[in-house]
Write a protein that holds these residues in place. Structure first.
Motif, PDB file in Angstrom:
ATOM      1  N   ALA A  19       0.828  -1.211   0.000  1.00  0.00           N
ATOM      2  CA  ALA A  19       0.000   0.000   0.000  1.00  0.00           C
ATOM      3  C   ALA A  19       0.860   1.257   0.000  1.00  0.00           C
ATOM      4  O   ALA A  19       0.554   2.237  -0.704  1.00  0.00           O
ATOM      5  CB  ALA A  19      -0.935  -0.001   1.206  1.00  0.00           C
ATOM      6  N   LEU A  67       0.273  -3.591  -8.251  1.00  0.00           N
ATOM      7  CA  LEU A  67      -0.565  -4.700  -7.790  1.00  0.00           C
ATOM      8  C   LEU A  67      -0.467  -5.903  -8.714  1.00  0.00           C
ATOM      9  O   LEU A  67      -0.529  -7.060  -8.259  1.00  0.00           O
ATOM     10  CB  LEU A  67      -2.020  -4.249  -7.653  1.00  0.00           C
ATOM     11  CG  LEU A  67      -2.301  -3.257  -6.533  1.00  0.00           C
ATOM     12  CD1 LEU A  67      -3.744  -2.768  -6.607  1.00  0.00           C
ATOM     13  CD2 LEU A  67      -2.028  -3.877  -5.168  1.00  0.00           C
ATOM     14  N   TRP A  92      -8.494  -4.430  -3.511  1.00  0.00           N
ATOM     15  CA  TRP A  92      -7.877  -3.116  -3.383  1.00  0.00           C
ATOM     16  C   TRP A  92      -8.815  -2.098  -4.018  1.00  0.00           C
ATOM     17  O   TRP A  92      -9.182  -2.234  -5.194  1.00  0.00           O
ATOM     18  CB  TRP A  92      -6.515  -3.088  -4.073  1.00  0.00           C
ATOM     19  CG  TRP A  92      -5.506  -3.952  -3.376  1.00  0.00           C
ATOM     20  CD1 TRP A  92      -5.416  -5.313  -3.425  1.00  0.00           C
ATOM     21  CD2 TRP A  92      -4.458  -3.514  -2.515  1.00  0.00           C
ATOM     22  NE1 TRP A  92      -4.377  -5.761  -2.651  1.00  0.00           N
ATOM     23  CE2 TRP A  92      -3.774  -4.673  -2.080  1.00  0.00           C
ATOM     24  CE3 TRP A  92      -4.026  -2.269  -2.074  1.00  0.00           C
ATOM     25  CZ2 TRP A  92      -2.682  -4.614  -1.216  1.00  0.00           C
ATOM     26  CZ3 TRP A  92      -2.931  -2.208  -1.216  1.00  0.00           C
ATOM     27  CH2 TRP A  92      -2.273  -3.364  -0.797  1.00  0.00           C
ATOM     28  N   ILE A 114      -6.407   4.611  -0.873  1.00  0.00           N
ATOM     29  CA  ILE A 114      -6.040   3.212  -1.075  1.00  0.00           C
ATOM     30  C   ILE A 114      -6.682   2.410   0.048  1.00  0.00           C
ATOM     31  O   ILE A 114      -6.305   2.557   1.220  1.00  0.00           O
ATOM     32  CB  ILE A 114      -4.513   3.030  -1.054  1.00  0.00           C
ATOM     33  CG1 ILE A 114      -3.861   3.866  -2.162  1.00  0.00           C
ATOM     34  CG2 ILE A 114      -4.140   1.550  -1.185  1.00  0.00           C
ATOM     35  CD1 ILE A 114      -2.370   4.063  -1.984  1.00  0.00           C
ATOM     36  N   VAL A 116      -8.207  -1.523   1.408  1.00  0.00           N
ATOM     37  CA  VAL A 116      -8.198  -2.972   1.242  1.00  0.00           C
ATOM     38  C   VAL A 116      -9.405  -3.521   1.997  1.00  0.00           C
ATOM     39  O   VAL A 116      -9.576  -3.228   3.183  1.00  0.00           O
ATOM     40  CB  VAL A 116      -6.898  -3.611   1.774  1.00  0.00           C
ATOM     41  CG1 VAL A 116      -6.918  -5.118   1.543  1.00  0.00           C
ATOM     42  CG2 VAL A 116      -5.670  -2.990   1.109  1.00  0.00           C
TER      43      VAL A 116
END
Length: 270
Positions: A19, A67, A92, A114, A116
């Motif tokens: 991240a 990613l 994500w 960002i 998750v």
């Protein structure tokens, strides 16, 4: 939900490391065009104004490229390039520039989001403000602000009643007429109401400077990272009915359970 400040697992550390790599990459792309005469916004909407810039697109492309190498089994949901399916159970959720209008205006209240999420909702998030060198991180253990001035723990403000609260929202016109009326029931009771900070308002709530953020008409990529950061800092987040907010729509973020309950009752018209 109370803050989770236990020691991160090895998998959590790997997620956080990736991240931060995403946030670093997005900083390069966004800062290259922020306050630049080369910025040329486009309009994504056929009926109104929904701006997007090459900084938005380049930021998301840079994060997706990382990613693809580091987390190929995870899913991705991004504002500019949509959904990429995965197999791991983690997604994500990327907003490459939250607050593109502020970005266009040269105002440093935009951010890179960002998040998750697992099947239950956000577990980790970063709200990054590259121009101010401020990175708000929460979930999977930490709740902290990392900046050029050092690292400090994030902790939302407690013991504030609505009459002493600072309330923020992005637009003065909040949602449809019914939602606007509900918002005004809360706003009329708050001590201070301010507008226009997009995701940065949630970061300030997590840092203990703002007490409430109330918004409507949101998408999942607008809220996943802020939810994780606010909850890790000890705040409470829901939709306007008291349910989960990570699917988008309406959101109520508060620094304490007591203030959340007070504002929620007014939003619901109780």
């Amino acid at each position: 939900m109370t803050a989770n400040r236990s020691e991160p697992t090895d998998e959590a550390k790997r997620i956080m490391a990736v991240a931060h790599r995403l946030a670093d990459a997005a900083r390069v792309q966004t800062l290259s065009l922020f306050r630049s005469p080369l910025l040329r916004p486009d309009n994504k909407s056929a009926t109104g104004f929904d701006p997007v810039t090459e900084a938005d697109r380049a930021s998301e492309r840079a994060m997706r490229a990382i990613l693809a190498t580091e987390r190929p089994e995870d899913a991705i949901l991004g504002e500019e390039y949509g959904v990429q399916n995965g197999r791991s159970g983690l997604t994500w959720i990327l907003d490459p520039i939250d607050g593109t209008r502020a970005f266009m205006a040269g105002a440093p209240s935009w951010g890179v989001l960002i998040g998750v999420s697992d099947a239950q909702g956000p577990i980790y998030g970063i709200v990054d403000q590259p121009h101010l060198d401020e990175r708000f991180e929460g979930g999977l253990g930490p709740a902290r602000l990392i900046s050029g001035r050092g690292t400090v723990r994030l902790c939302s403000r407690r013991g504030v009643a609505l009459e002493q609260a600072t309330l923020m929202t992005t637009y003065p016109e909040v949602g449809d007429p019914g939602e606007q009326a509900a918002f005004l029931r809360v706003a009329s009771r708050a001590r201070l109401v301010r507008y226009g900070l997009d995701c940065y308002a949630y970061a300030l709530l997590a840092a203990g400077h703002v007490d409430l953020v109330i918004e409507a008409g949101l998408q999942p990529y607008d809220v996943a990272a802020p939810i994780a950061v606010v909850q890790a800092a000890g705040g409470v987040v829901s939709d306007w009915q008291g349910g989960p907010a990570h699917g988008g729509g309406t959101i109520l973020a508060a620094g304490s359970p007591e203030l959340h309950a007070e504002a929620l009752a007014l939003l619901k018209g109780d």
